[in-house]
Design a protein around this motif. Sequence first.
Motif, PDB file in Angstrom:
ATOM      1  N   CYS A  13       4.949 -13.153  -0.861  1.00 45.86           N
ATOM      2  CA  CYS A  13       4.596 -11.869  -1.457  1.00 45.86           C
ATOM      3  C   CYS A  13       5.521 -10.803  -0.866  1.00 45.86           C
ATOM      4  O   CYS A  13       5.621 -10.682   0.349  1.00 45.86           O
ATOM      5  CB  CYS A  13       3.134 -11.549  -1.144  1.00 45.86           C
ATOM      6  SG  CYS A  13       2.566  -9.993  -1.797  1.00 45.86           S
ATOM      7  N   CYS A  16       4.119  -8.324   1.680  1.00 42.50           N
ATOM      8  CA  CYS A  16       3.344  -8.904   2.764  1.00 42.50           C
ATOM      9  C   CYS A  16       4.242  -9.190   3.954  1.00 42.50           C
ATOM     10  O   CYS A  16       5.353  -9.673   3.798  1.00 42.50           O
ATOM     11  CB  CYS A  16       2.673 -10.180   2.273  1.00 42.50           C
ATOM     12  SG  CYS A  16       1.513 -10.870   3.453  1.00 42.50           S
ATOM     13  N   CYS A  38      -2.450 -13.261  -2.213  1.00 39.93           N
ATOM     14  CA  CYS A  38      -1.001 -13.161  -2.344  1.00 39.93           C
ATOM     15  C   CYS A  38      -0.481 -14.191  -3.344  1.00 39.93           C
ATOM     16  O   CYS A  38       0.373 -13.891  -4.165  1.00 39.93           O
ATOM     17  CB  CYS A  38      -0.331 -13.353  -0.988  1.00 39.93           C
ATOM     18  SG  CYS A  38      -0.481 -11.926   0.102  1.00 39.93           S
ATOM     19  N   HIS A  42      -2.306 -10.814  -6.388  1.00 43.57           N
ATOM     20  CA  HIS A  42      -3.289  -9.736  -6.239  1.00 43.57           C
ATOM     21  C   HIS A  42      -3.844  -9.270  -7.586  1.00 43.57           C
ATOM     22  O   HIS A  42      -3.702  -8.111  -7.954  1.00 43.57           O
ATOM     23  CB  HIS A  42      -2.660  -8.557  -5.481  1.00 43.57           C
ATOM     24  CG  HIS A  42      -2.149  -8.936  -4.132  1.00 43.57           C
ATOM     25  ND1 HIS A  42      -2.946  -9.056  -3.022  1.00 43.57           N
ATOM     26  CD2 HIS A  42      -0.900  -9.242  -3.714  1.00 43.57           C
ATOM     27  CE1 HIS A  42      -2.208  -9.408  -1.980  1.00 43.57           C
ATOM     28  NE2 HIS A  42      -0.973  -9.533  -2.367  1.00 43.57           N
ATOM     29  N   CYS A  55       0.159  -5.012   1.444  1.00 44.61           N
ATOM     30  CA  CYS A  55       0.283  -5.573   0.097  1.00 44.61           C
ATOM     31  C   CYS A  55      -1.081  -5.616  -0.572  1.00 44.61           C
ATOM     32  O   CYS A  55      -2.082  -5.978   0.007  1.00 44.61           O
ATOM     33  CB  CYS A  55       0.900  -6.967   0.160  1.00 44.61           C
ATOM     34  SG  CYS A  55      -0.147  -8.236   0.864  1.00 44.61           S
TER      35      CYS A  55
HETATM   36 ZN   LIG Z   1       0.384 -10.001  -0.777  1.00 43.21          ZN
END
Ligand SMILES: [Zn+2]
Length: 57
Positions: A13, A16, A38, A42, A55
Motif C-alpha cells: 500500500c 502505508c 491495505c 481500504h 493510509c
Molecule cells: Zn494501507
Amino acid sequence: MASVDVEMVKCACPDCVCVIPVAKAVERDGKAFCCDECASGHPDHAGCEHAGCTCHG
Ligand SMILES: [Zn+2]
Ligand SMILES: [Zn+2]
Ligand SMILES: [Zn+2]
C-alpha cells in the motif's frame, strides 16, 4: 551477533509505512500487504490499525 532470519517486506500500500515479516504478510495479487484493509485497497476508508500509518485509502 545473532542473525534474525526473518525476511521483512514493506506493505505494498503506497501510503502505508508498515514493514511486516513475509510470513505474516497478507498476499494479494502477488503483492504483500500488512493487513486486509491495505490488501483490499481500504474499501471502507478504514485506516491501518498500526500506529504511525496514515493510509486509509
Ligand atoms: Zn494501507
Ligand atoms: Zn500499516
Ligand atoms: Zn499496510
